[in-house]
Motif scaffolding. Structure first.
Motif, PDB file in Angstrom:
ATOM      1  N   THR A 133      22.166  51.113  28.725  1.00  0.00           N
ATOM      2  CA  THR A 133      22.162  51.482  27.315  1.00  0.00           C
ATOM      3  C   THR A 133      21.518  52.851  27.112  1.00  0.00           C
ATOM      4  N   ALA A 134      22.153  53.679  26.294  1.00  0.00           N
ATOM      5  CA  ALA A 134      21.649  55.032  26.040  1.00  0.00           C
ATOM      6  C   ALA A 134      21.273  55.252  24.579  1.00  0.00           C
ATOM      7  N   ALA A 135      21.961  54.575  23.644  1.00  0.00           N
ATOM      8  CA  ALA A 135      21.692  54.812  22.227  1.00  0.00           C
ATOM      9  C   ALA A 135      22.297  53.692  21.385  1.00  0.00           C
ATOM     10  N   PHE A 136      21.872  53.641  20.126  1.00  0.00           N
ATOM     11  CA  PHE A 136      22.395  52.672  19.161  1.00  0.00           C
ATOM     12  C   PHE A 136      22.684  53.373  17.845  1.00  0.00           C
ATOM     13  N   ASP A 137      23.647  52.824  17.114  1.00  0.00           N
ATOM     14  CA  ASP A 137      23.899  53.227  15.732  1.00  0.00           C
ATOM     15  C   ASP A 137      24.143  51.966  14.912  1.00  0.00           C
ATOM     16  N   VAL A 138      23.782  52.029  13.626  1.00  0.00           N
ATOM     17  CA  VAL A 138      23.905  50.877  12.740  1.00  0.00           C
ATOM     18  C   VAL A 138      24.722  51.260  11.514  1.00  0.00           C
ATOM     19  N   TYR A 139      25.636  50.378  11.120  1.00  0.00           N
ATOM     20  CA  TYR A 139      26.457  50.561   9.926  1.00  0.00           C
ATOM     21  C   TYR A 139      26.422  49.277   9.113  1.00  0.00           C
ATOM     22  N   LYS A 140      26.452  49.401   7.803  1.00  0.00           N
ATOM     23  CA  LYS A 140      26.542  48.225   6.946  1.00  0.00           C
ATOM     24  C   LYS A 140      27.917  48.190   6.279  1.00  0.00           C
ATOM     25  N   LEU A 141      28.383  46.979   5.990  1.00  0.00           N
ATOM     26  CA  LEU A 141      29.708  46.822   5.388  1.00  0.00           C
ATOM     27  C   LEU A 141      29.598  46.859   3.865  1.00  0.00           C
ATOM     28  N   ASP A 142      30.292  47.809   3.268  1.00  0.00           N
ATOM     29  CA  ASP A 142      30.414  47.887   1.817  1.00  0.00           C
ATOM     30  C   ASP A 142      31.603  47.020   1.429  1.00  0.00           C
ATOM     31  N   PHE A 143      31.335  45.826   0.907  1.00  0.00           N
ATOM     32  CA  PHE A 143      32.413  44.884   0.600  1.00  0.00           C
ATOM     33  C   PHE A 143      33.276  45.386  -0.556  1.00  0.00           C
ATOM     34  N   VAL A 144      32.711  46.191  -1.462  1.00  0.00           N
ATOM     35  CA  VAL A 144      33.467  46.686  -2.617  1.00  0.00           C
ATOM     36  C   VAL A 144      34.438  47.787  -2.192  1.00  0.00           C
ATOM     37  N   GLU A 145      33.924  48.778  -1.443  1.00  0.00           N
ATOM     38  CA  GLU A 145      34.759  49.889  -0.998  1.00  0.00           C
ATOM     39  C   GLU A 145      35.528  49.569   0.284  1.00  0.00           C
ATOM     40  N   ASN A 146      35.200  48.421   0.899  1.00  0.00           N
ATOM     41  CA  ASN A 146      35.844  47.997   2.143  1.00  0.00           C
ATOM     42  C   ASN A 146      35.742  49.081   3.220  1.00  0.00           C
ATOM     43  N   LYS A 147      34.497  49.493   3.494  1.00  0.00           N
ATOM     44  CA  LYS A 147      34.275  50.518   4.509  1.00  0.00           C
ATOM     45  C   LYS A 147      32.880  50.346   5.105  1.00  0.00           C
ATOM     46  N   TRP A 148      32.696  50.933   6.290  1.00  0.00           N
ATOM     47  CA  TRP A 148      31.400  50.917   6.951  1.00  0.00           C
ATOM     48  C   TRP A 148      30.584  52.130   6.506  1.00  0.00           C
ATOM     49  N   VAL A 149      29.313  51.899   6.174  1.00  0.00           N
ATOM     50  CA  VAL A 149      28.417  52.958   5.708  1.00  0.00           C
ATOM     51  C   VAL A 149      27.308  53.135   6.733  1.00  0.00           C
ATOM     52  N   TYR A 150      27.097  54.365   7.168  1.00  0.00           N
ATOM     53  CA  TYR A 150      26.094  54.662   8.185  1.00  0.00           C
ATOM     54  C   TYR A 150      24.687  54.347   7.687  1.00  0.00           C
ATOM     55  N   VAL A 151      23.896  53.678   8.517  1.00  0.00           N
ATOM     56  CA  VAL A 151      22.513  53.330   8.179  1.00  0.00           C
ATOM     57  C   VAL A 151      21.590  54.107   9.119  1.00  0.00           C
TER      58      VAL A 151
END
Length: 429
Positions: free
Chosen positions: A330-348
């Motif tokens: 493992t070298a790195a991680f990224d986190v995204y949350k799901l915007d259920f209204v816009e139906n897209k992933w949002v960077y956290v």
């Protein structure tokens, strides 16, 4: 999030105060309502000579205090007539403080809670593997060892697409990818257990599919989906009380299993989050876009949000220098949350005071305020594959550490060769 509970008379943690404690009516054990540090299960430690008695003990590493705890193995199943040898089982998942196991000799499945002292309450059987679609039939035969003149019963399975019988040992190693539960089975009675739903990703080969059962069921129920690629992760999202399943191509679908006779499926999102963000520096972008980089995806619940965690790996031969196979670290991680209204992933960019535990376990999010020994805004990671690769070394078994999202730093836990690979478990009753 309700803090996990630990039986105070267990060998893992003793509370100096009995305030807010209650008594379990079935086993007369004390339950302490206080946060309990997540621990990583180490079944065969080889980094110190004093831990070589692994055949008789389960080992646990307290991540907050960096202490190794051990518990005598007593693999006696209340529904069986004999004891199970300590090496006769493989851990295939961890969810709500319970470990999911498959037996090597016959592929029987069960749940085990190492923090419950009463043997009649610590084990719960799951439906037979023969009730899953790929298993056509099974047979048991007497196997005689010519060198020792000993005999044993061997179980073999006929699996769809295979032209010959497959041994239980081979099936037990790679048939299940992940096992999660909607809640912890209650130690207070079967009526509570019936509410607990167990969901699994299964299959001897691609595509791996979904199945579920409830505690007490005699068979698994396979779930049918129009998606054709394999599933890679599962999550029970308490906010919506739905299971969410993630496929290899990034599709996320929800499953309503409140009525087991009529499962309801819905596609939540069909796009993957981007690997690169404009705010990333050159080094961060190179790690995520390298030709030899590989990304693993996880689902988690954090601050009542459904999030996807991207785990970026790079090949490295340094972990096992005598192996001809390059290992992924493992070298790195990224986190995204799901915007259920816009139906897209949002960077956290930050988890704030939260931290995540990911790997073969049911992904868990906790507050660092409850655990002073743990690092906020961090991801504690363990290997996501509990099996072994072709050259005998556990796949990614040393890929264990802590990644901080604030400064993109990574610190590996100082553990050497382990087999099987460790798995996170958060004690709770």
């Amino acid at each position: 999030m309700v803090p996990p509970c630990l039986f105070a008379n267990g060998p893992y943690k003793k509370s100096k105060s009995r305030r807010d404690a209650k008594i379990c009516p079935n086993c007369k054990s004390t339950i302490i309502n206080e946060p309990v540090e997540p621990i990583v299960r180490l079944t065969k430690l080889k980094f110190k000579p004093e831990y070589w008695e692994y055949s008789d003990y389960h080992h646990f590493l307290n991540a907050a205090e960096n202490k190794v705890l051990k518990k005598k193995i007593n693999m006696w199943m209340p529904w069986q007539t004999d004891h199970l040898p300590p090496a006769g089982h493989i851990c295939i998942g961890s969810s709500h403080g319970w470990l999911a196991y498959i037996l090597r000799n016959n592929c029987s499945l069960y749940l085990y809670n190492p923090f419950i002292e009463s043997s009649s309450m610590a084990y719960l059987p799951l439906p037979p593997i023969e009730t899953l679609p790929p298993i056509i039939s099974s047979r048991r035969r007497l196997n005689i060892d010519s060198t020792s003149s000993s005999s044993s019963i061997v179980t073999e399975f006929m699996i769809w697409k295979h032209m010959s019988l497959v041994s239980a040992l081979d099936v037990s190693h790679n048939f299940f990818r992940k096992v999660v539960m909607s809640s912890a089975p209650s130690p207070f009675g079967a009526d509570q257990d019936s509410r607990c739903t167990v969901m699994a990703i299964y299959g001897q080969e691609d595509p791996q599919r979904l199945a579920f059962c409830r505690i007490g069921d005699t068979s698994w129920t396979a779930l049918n989906s129009p998606l054709t690629d394999s599933y890679v992760d599962l999550l029970y999202f308490s906010k919506t009380q739905l299971f969410y399943a993630l496929t290899h191509n990034g599709y996320v679908e929800s499953w309503n299993l409140s009525d087991p006779s009529s499962p309801e499926r819905s596609l939540a999102i069909s796009t993957m989050p981007p690997k690169l963000q404009p705010t990333m520096n050159n080094h961060q972008q190179s790690v995520r876009s390298h030709d030899y980089a590989h990304t693993t995806m996880y689902l988690a619940e954090s601050s009542e949000e459904l999030v996807m965690v991207l785990r970026h790996k790079c090949f490295n031969r340094g972990v096992f220098p005598f192996s001809v196979v390059a290992k992924e670290n493992t070298a790195a991680f990224d986190v995204y949350k799901l915007d259920f209204v816009e139906n897209k992933w949002v960077y956290v960019p930050s988890l704030c005071d939260r931290l995540l535990f990911i790997g073969q376990n049911h992904s868990v999010s906790l507050s660092a305020n409850d655990f002073p020994g743990l690092r906020k805004n961090s991801i504690y990671f363990a290997p996501e594959n509990v099996g072994s690769d072709s050259d005998g070394a556990p796949e990614g078994c040393n890929d264990l550490g802590v990644f901080n999202l604030e400064d993109d730093s990574l610190q590996r836990l100082d553990l050497e060769y382990m087999e099987p690979s460790p798995i996170w478990v958060v004690p709770q009753i």
